[in-house]
Design a protein around this motif. Structure first.
Motif, PDB file in Angstrom:
ATOM      1  N   LEU A 108       0.805  -1.215   0.000  1.00  0.00           N
ATOM      2  CA  LEU A 108       0.000   0.000   0.000  1.00  0.00           C
ATOM      3  C   LEU A 108       0.840   1.268   0.000  1.00  0.00           C
ATOM      4  O   LEU A 108       0.328   2.355   0.212  1.00  0.00           O
ATOM      5  N   GLY A 109       2.148   1.128  -0.214  1.00  0.00           N
ATOM      6  CA  GLY A 109       2.984   2.296  -0.409  1.00  0.00           C
ATOM      7  C   GLY A 109       3.843   2.735   0.757  1.00  0.00           C
ATOM      8  O   GLY A 109       4.453   3.806   0.685  1.00  0.00           O
ATOM      9  N   ALA A 110       3.928   1.963   1.813  1.00  0.00           N
ATOM     10  CA  ALA A 110       4.813   2.346   2.918  1.00  0.00           C
ATOM     11  C   ALA A 110       6.249   2.384   2.403  1.00  0.00           C
ATOM     12  O   ALA A 110       6.704   1.477   1.718  1.00  0.00           O
ATOM     13  N   GLY A 111       6.962   3.438   2.739  1.00  0.00           N
ATOM     14  CA  GLY A 111       8.341   3.573   2.289  1.00  0.00           C
ATOM     15  C   GLY A 111       9.288   2.651   3.022  1.00  0.00           C
ATOM     16  O   GLY A 111      10.343   2.284   2.511  1.00  0.00           O
ATOM     17  N   ARG A 112       8.894   2.256   4.211  1.00  0.00           N
ATOM     18  CA  ARG A 112       9.774   1.457   5.057  1.00  0.00           C
ATOM     19  C   ARG A 112       8.922   0.702   6.070  1.00  0.00           C
ATOM     20  O   ARG A 112       7.983   1.268   6.635  1.00  0.00           O
ATOM     21  N   VAL A 113       9.267  -0.564   6.324  1.00  0.00           N
ATOM     22  CA  VAL A 113       8.555  -1.376   7.307  1.00  0.00           C
ATOM     23  C   VAL A 113       9.583  -1.946   8.273  1.00  0.00           C
ATOM     24  O   VAL A 113      10.601  -2.493   7.851  1.00  0.00           O
ATOM     25  N   ILE A 114       9.295  -1.819   9.561  1.00  0.00           N
ATOM     26  CA  ILE A 114      10.158  -2.378  10.598  1.00  0.00           C
ATOM     27  C   ILE A 114       9.307  -3.365  11.395  1.00  0.00           C
ATOM     28  O   ILE A 114       8.314  -2.973  12.017  1.00  0.00           O
ATOM     29  N   ALA A 115       9.669  -4.634  11.359  1.00  0.00           N
ATOM     30  CA  ALA A 115       8.930  -5.683  12.066  1.00  0.00           C
ATOM     31  C   ALA A 115       9.612  -5.959  13.403  1.00  0.00           C
ATOM     32  O   ALA A 115      10.836  -6.052  13.477  1.00  0.00           O
ATOM     33  N   ILE A 116       8.813  -6.109  14.449  1.00  0.00           N
ATOM     34  CA  ILE A 116       9.338  -6.337  15.794  1.00  0.00           C
ATOM     35  C   ILE A 116       8.769  -7.657  16.316  1.00  0.00           C
ATOM     36  O   ILE A 116       7.558  -7.870  16.305  1.00  0.00           O
ATOM     37  N   ASP A 117       9.654  -8.523  16.769  1.00  0.00           N
ATOM     38  CA  ASP A 117       9.258  -9.837  17.277  1.00  0.00           C
ATOM     39  C   ASP A 117      10.413 -10.376  18.099  1.00  0.00           C
ATOM     40  O   ASP A 117      11.466  -9.735  18.186  1.00  0.00           O
ATOM     41  N   ARG A 118      10.238 -11.562  18.677  1.00  0.00           N
ATOM     42  CA  ARG A 118      11.344 -12.184  19.404  1.00  0.00           C
ATOM     43  C   ARG A 118      11.710 -13.552  18.840  1.00  0.00           C
ATOM     44  O   ARG A 118      12.662 -14.172  19.280  1.00  0.00           O
ATOM     45  N   PHE A 119      10.963 -14.027  17.877  1.00  0.00           N
ATOM     46  CA  PHE A 119      11.224 -15.339  17.298  1.00  0.00           C
ATOM     47  C   PHE A 119      12.022 -15.174  16.007  1.00  0.00           C
ATOM     48  O   PHE A 119      11.533 -14.564  15.050  1.00  0.00           O
ATOM     49  N   PRO A 120      13.236 -15.718  15.968  1.00  0.00           N
ATOM     50  CA  PRO A 120      14.104 -15.545  14.799  1.00  0.00           C
ATOM     51  C   PRO A 120      13.466 -15.981  13.486  1.00  0.00           C
ATOM     52  O   PRO A 120      13.645 -15.321  12.461  1.00  0.00           O
ATOM     53  N   GLU A 121      12.697 -17.075  13.495  1.00  0.00           N
ATOM     54  CA  GLU A 121      12.101 -17.548  12.241  1.00  0.00           C
ATOM     55  C   GLU A 121      11.080 -16.565  11.694  1.00  0.00           C
ATOM     56  O   GLU A 121      10.955 -16.380  10.486  1.00  0.00           O
TER      57      GLU A 121
END
Length: 183
Positions: A2-15
């Motif tokens: 939808l056009g986001a210039g940048r996405v940062i995903a936050i989690d604790r599971f490496p996979e």
């Protein structure tokens, strides 16, 4: 998409972090290894993200004092949800930004930073995903080959193995992220 210039995903599971990076092109942060707010500020030149999404909801996990606080309150039935991701989204989002909450909350939460929400002019958008609104357009994009969500599927099992599949998913065994059950 939808056009986001940048996405940062936050989690604790490496996979899951790897999946977000490889298949979604997201930058990733492992919240078990770093101070998320500080890292988000660093990645955004001190501003914070324009928009933050709490897709976790009431089952968020936390370490430290706030994690223990929420678990204690839940044990005493004084709080039904663990709003760790929501608190972090509110405190991390840039002034005038948007916090979206598709993550499910079911009842009472405590220690919500309403002053920060108000004084920083944040916009809140909430609601469970409107499946009827999005299902047809998403299926059309899949049919046209514009998107392929199959990378999320890590296991395929017969329907009779549903209890085993849920136990595996719930325990995060065998890097289980999504199970498709075959009738």
């Amino acid at each position: 998409m939808l056009g986001a210039g940048r996405v940062i995903a936050i989690d604790r599971f490496p996979e899951r972090l790897e999946m977000a990076h490889v298949h979604g092109g997201a930058e990733t942060i492992n919240y078990a290894e770093t101070d998320v707010r500080e890292e988000l500020r660093e990645k955004t030149g001190g501003r914070g993200p324009d928009a933050c999404i709490d897709a976790v909801g009431m089952e968020a996990h936390a370490f430290g004092v706030m994690g223990a606080y929420d678990k204690f309150k839940q044990t005493l039935k004084l709080e039904s949800d663990r709003p760790t991701a929501l608190r972090e989204a509110i405190m991390s989002c840039r002034n005038g930004g948007t916090v979206s909450i598709p993550g499910v909350y079911g009842g009472l939460i405590d220690k919500l930073p309403m002053g920060a929400l108000m004084n920083r002019s944040l916009t809140i958008r909430t609601g469970q995903t409107h499946v009827q609104r999005y299902l047809r357009p998403l299926l059309e994009r899949i049919e046209k080959g514009e998107i392929d969500p199959s990378f999320v599927i890590t296991h395929r099992m017969p329907l009779d193995d549903a209890p085993k599949a849920f136990a595996m998913f719930d325990a995060k065994d065998d890097n289980c992220i999504k199970v498709v059950l075959r009738p």
